[in-house]
Design a protein around this motif. Sequence first.
Motif, PDB file in Angstrom:
ATOM      1  N   VAL A 117       0.597  -1.096  -0.120  1.00 39.13           N
ATOM      2  CA  VAL A 117      -0.229   0.044   0.062  1.00 39.13           C
ATOM      3  C   VAL A 117       0.850   1.238   0.095  1.00 39.13           C
ATOM      4  CG1 VAL A 117      -1.739   1.321   1.388  1.00 39.13           C
ATOM      5  CG2 VAL A 117      -1.726  -1.382   1.156  1.00 39.13           C
ATOM      6  N   VAL A 118       0.440   2.320  -0.665  1.00 36.79           N
ATOM      7  CA  VAL A 118       1.326   3.508  -1.152  1.00 36.79           C
ATOM      8  C   VAL A 118       0.862   4.566  -0.339  1.00 36.79           C
ATOM      9  CG1 VAL A 118       2.247   5.206  -2.591  1.00 36.79           C
ATOM     10  CG2 VAL A 118       2.502   2.639  -3.036  1.00 36.79           C
ATOM     11  N   GLN A 119      -0.750   4.690  -0.720  1.00 34.07           N
ATOM     12  CA  GLN A 119      -1.607   5.977  -0.254  1.00 34.07           C
ATOM     13  C   GLN A 119      -2.584   5.369   0.834  1.00 34.07           C
ATOM     14  OE1 GLN A 119      -3.710   7.854  -3.253  1.00 34.07           O
ATOM     15  NE2 GLN A 119      -4.931   9.238  -1.832  1.00 34.07           N
ATOM     16  N   ILE A 120      -2.696   6.174   2.004  1.00 32.20           N
ATOM     17  CA  ILE A 120      -3.961   5.840   2.620  1.00 32.20           C
ATOM     18  C   ILE A 120      -4.643   6.996   3.013  1.00 32.20           C
ATOM     19  CG2 ILE A 120      -4.211   4.991   5.022  1.00 32.20           C
ATOM     20  CD1 ILE A 120      -1.588   3.847   5.014  1.00 32.20           C
ATOM     21  N   ASN A 121      -6.171   6.801   2.770  1.00 30.23           N
ATOM     22  CA  ASN A 121      -7.045   7.868   2.967  1.00 30.23           C
ATOM     23  C   ASN A 121      -7.491   7.745   4.461  1.00 30.23           C
ATOM     24  OD1 ASN A 121      -6.584   8.621   0.259  1.00 30.23           O
ATOM     25  ND2 ASN A 121      -8.370   7.335  -0.505  1.00 30.23           N
ATOM     26  N   MET A 122      -7.841   9.140   5.022  1.00 33.44           N
ATOM     27  CA  MET A 122      -8.348   8.933   6.448  1.00 33.44           C
ATOM     28  C   MET A 122      -9.146  10.247   6.678  1.00 33.44           C
ATOM     29  SD  MET A 122      -4.685   8.231   8.455  1.00 33.44           S
ATOM     30  CE  MET A 122      -4.137   6.700   8.784  1.00 33.44           C
ATOM     31  N   LYS A 123      -9.997  10.119   7.638  1.00 30.78           N
ATOM     32  CA  LYS A 123     -10.667  11.459   7.866  1.00 30.78           C
ATOM     33  C   LYS A 123     -10.760  11.561   9.548  1.00 30.78           C
ATOM     34  CE  LYS A 123     -15.123   8.806   8.460  1.00 30.78           C
ATOM     35  NZ  LYS A 123     -16.557   8.956   8.143  1.00 30.78           N
ATOM     36  N   VAL A 124     -11.032  12.715  10.068  1.00 27.65           N
ATOM     37  CA  VAL A 124     -10.670  12.937  11.317  1.00 27.65           C
ATOM     38  C   VAL A 124     -12.049  12.773  12.258  1.00 27.65           C
ATOM     39  CG1 VAL A 124     -10.435  14.991  13.203  1.00 27.65           C
ATOM     40  CG2 VAL A 124      -9.037  14.749  11.096  1.00 27.65           C
ATOM     41  N   ILE A 125     -12.125  11.799  13.101  1.00 31.64           N
ATOM     42  CA  ILE A 125     -13.484  11.688  13.843  1.00 31.64           C
ATOM     43  C   ILE A 125     -13.304  12.469  15.119  1.00 31.64           C
ATOM     44  CG2 ILE A 125     -14.473   9.951  15.317  1.00 31.64           C
ATOM     45  CD1 ILE A 125     -14.292   8.887  12.711  1.00 31.64           C
ATOM     46  N   LYS A 126     -12.369  12.695  15.759  1.00 19.35           N
ATOM     47  CA  LYS A 126     -12.201  13.730  16.996  1.00 19.35           C
ATOM     48  C   LYS A 126     -11.118  14.701  16.936  1.00 19.35           C
ATOM     49  CE  LYS A 126     -11.160  13.320  21.719  1.00 19.35           C
ATOM     50  NZ  LYS A 126     -10.712  12.401  22.545  1.00 19.35           N
ATOM     51  N   GLU A 127     -11.407  16.026  16.951  1.00 18.79           N
ATOM     52  CA  GLU A 127     -10.345  16.846  16.865  1.00 18.79           C
ATOM     53  C   GLU A 127      -9.632  17.150  18.098  1.00 18.79           C
ATOM     54  OE1 GLU A 127     -10.249  21.425  14.887  1.00 18.79           O
ATOM     55  OE2 GLU A 127     -12.154  20.166  14.997  1.00 18.79           O
ATOM     56  N   GLY A 128      -8.506  17.403  17.848  1.00 21.87           N
ATOM     57  CA  GLY A 128      -7.737  17.639  19.149  1.00 21.87           C
ATOM     58  C   GLY A 128      -7.456  19.152  19.545  1.00 21.87           C
ATOM     59  N   SER A 129      -6.723  19.609  20.362  1.00 18.56           N
ATOM     60  CA  SER A 129      -6.428  20.964  20.904  1.00 18.56           C
ATOM     61  C   SER A 129      -5.929  21.848  19.941  1.00 18.56           C
ATOM     62  CB  SER A 129      -5.660  20.902  22.293  1.00 18.56           C
ATOM     63  OG  SER A 129      -4.366  20.460  21.810  1.00 18.56           O
ATOM     64  N   LYS A 130      -5.140  21.458  19.122  1.00 18.72           N
ATOM     65  CA  LYS A 130      -4.419  22.163  18.064  1.00 18.72           C
ATOM     66  C   LYS A 130      -5.044  22.085  16.751  1.00 18.72           C
ATOM     67  CE  LYS A 130       0.474  23.297  17.163  1.00 18.72           C
ATOM     68  NZ  LYS A 130       1.903  22.689  17.402  1.00 18.72           N
ATOM     69  N   LYS A 131      -5.250  23.161  16.242  1.00 13.93           N
ATOM     70  CA  LYS A 131      -5.825  23.361  14.752  1.00 13.93           C
ATOM     71  C   LYS A 131      -5.109  22.581  13.679  1.00 13.93           C
ATOM     72  CE  LYS A 131      -9.609  25.660  16.043  1.00 13.93           C
ATOM     73  NZ  LYS A 131     -10.763  24.943  16.124  1.00 13.93           N
ATOM     74  N   MET A 132      -5.672  22.088  12.754  1.00 14.06           N
ATOM     75  CA  MET A 132      -5.125  21.312  11.401  1.00 14.06           C
ATOM     76  C   MET A 132      -4.022  22.413  10.619  1.00 14.06           C
ATOM     77  SD  MET A 132      -5.502  17.977  11.587  1.00 14.06           S
ATOM     78  CE  MET A 132      -5.959  17.228  10.084  1.00 14.06           C
ATOM     79  N   GLU A 133      -4.813  23.693  10.733  1.00 13.72           N
ATOM     80  CA  GLU A 133      -4.127  24.899  10.051  1.00 13.72           C
ATOM     81  C   GLU A 133      -2.743  25.061  10.517  1.00 13.72           C
ATOM     82  OE1 GLU A 133      -7.374  24.923  10.830  1.00 13.72           O
ATOM     83  OE2 GLU A 133      -8.457  24.951   8.807  1.00 13.72           O
ATOM     84  N   GLU A 134      -2.636  25.034  12.080  1.00 18.36           N
ATOM     85  CA  GLU A 134      -1.069  25.248  12.889  1.00 18.36           C
ATOM     86  C   GLU A 134      -0.431  24.072  12.532  1.00 18.36           C
ATOM     87  OE1 GLU A 134      -2.402  25.907  16.655  1.00 18.36           O
ATOM     88  OE2 GLU A 134      -3.955  27.479  16.362  1.00 18.36           O
ATOM     89  N   ILE A 135      -0.776  22.949  12.426  1.00 19.82           N
ATOM     90  CA  ILE A 135      -0.013  21.654  12.220  1.00 19.82           C
ATOM     91  C   ILE A 135       0.561  21.655  10.843  1.00 19.82           C
ATOM     92  CG2 ILE A 135      -0.094  19.300  12.480  1.00 19.82           C
ATOM     93  CD1 ILE A 135      -2.539  19.231  14.316  1.00 19.82           C
ATOM     94  N   PHE A 136      -0.279  21.851  10.080  1.00 22.30           N
ATOM     95  CA  PHE A 136       0.060  21.803   8.605  1.00 22.30           C
ATOM     96  C   PHE A 136       0.341  23.390   7.903  1.00 22.30           C
ATOM     97  CE2 PHE A 136      -1.981  17.677   9.296  1.00 22.30           C
ATOM     98  CZ  PHE A 136      -0.988  16.988   9.203  1.00 22.30           C
ATOM     99  N   ALA A 137       1.023  24.172   8.578  1.00 24.81           N
ATOM    100  CA  ALA A 137       1.073  25.535   8.123  1.00 24.81           C
ATOM    101  C   ALA A 137       1.816  25.678   6.597  1.00 24.81           C
ATOM    102  CB  ALA A 137       2.057  26.339   9.092  1.00 24.81           C
TER     103      ALA A 137
END
Length: 143
Positions: A101-121
């Motif tokens: 397997v090369v690519q894995i698709n995922m979705k967020v079920i429960k959000e953490g304290s830090k925003k995704m925009e901050e993590i992947f700036a």
Amino acid sequence: MPFKLVIGHKGKAWKLDVESEVLVGKSVGDKINGKDIKPELEGYEIEITGGSDISGFPLSKDAVGIGLKRVLLKRGWGMKDNREGIRLRKTVRGKTISEAVVQINMKVIKEGSKKMEEIFADQNKAKEVKEEKAEVKAEAQAA
């Protein structure tokens, strides 16, 4: 072997390359702690929704194991024939993640304290640059 992860959250996809072997043996539909993937994703709960192998065959939640299977599929799921009632045999990979397997698709079920925009700036900046170029082109055409 590195995995290319695509994490969907609120209509946006975040891309991540991971060398970790944590995902090997997991199946489509399993839930994973975000901390296992990347330390910055602590508090996130992520579900595996699909993926594809090195040859482009998709992971199927209905096929058991890690190998290639020929399954009979109805309309949808990569069908080019849209006649009513048609079923075609297609090759898919089993739902368990392996080294193939090369690519894995995922979705967020429960959000953490830090925003995704901050993590992947870094992924946000690339889009902003493209938007600025589009604005400059629009101004040049207007002048």
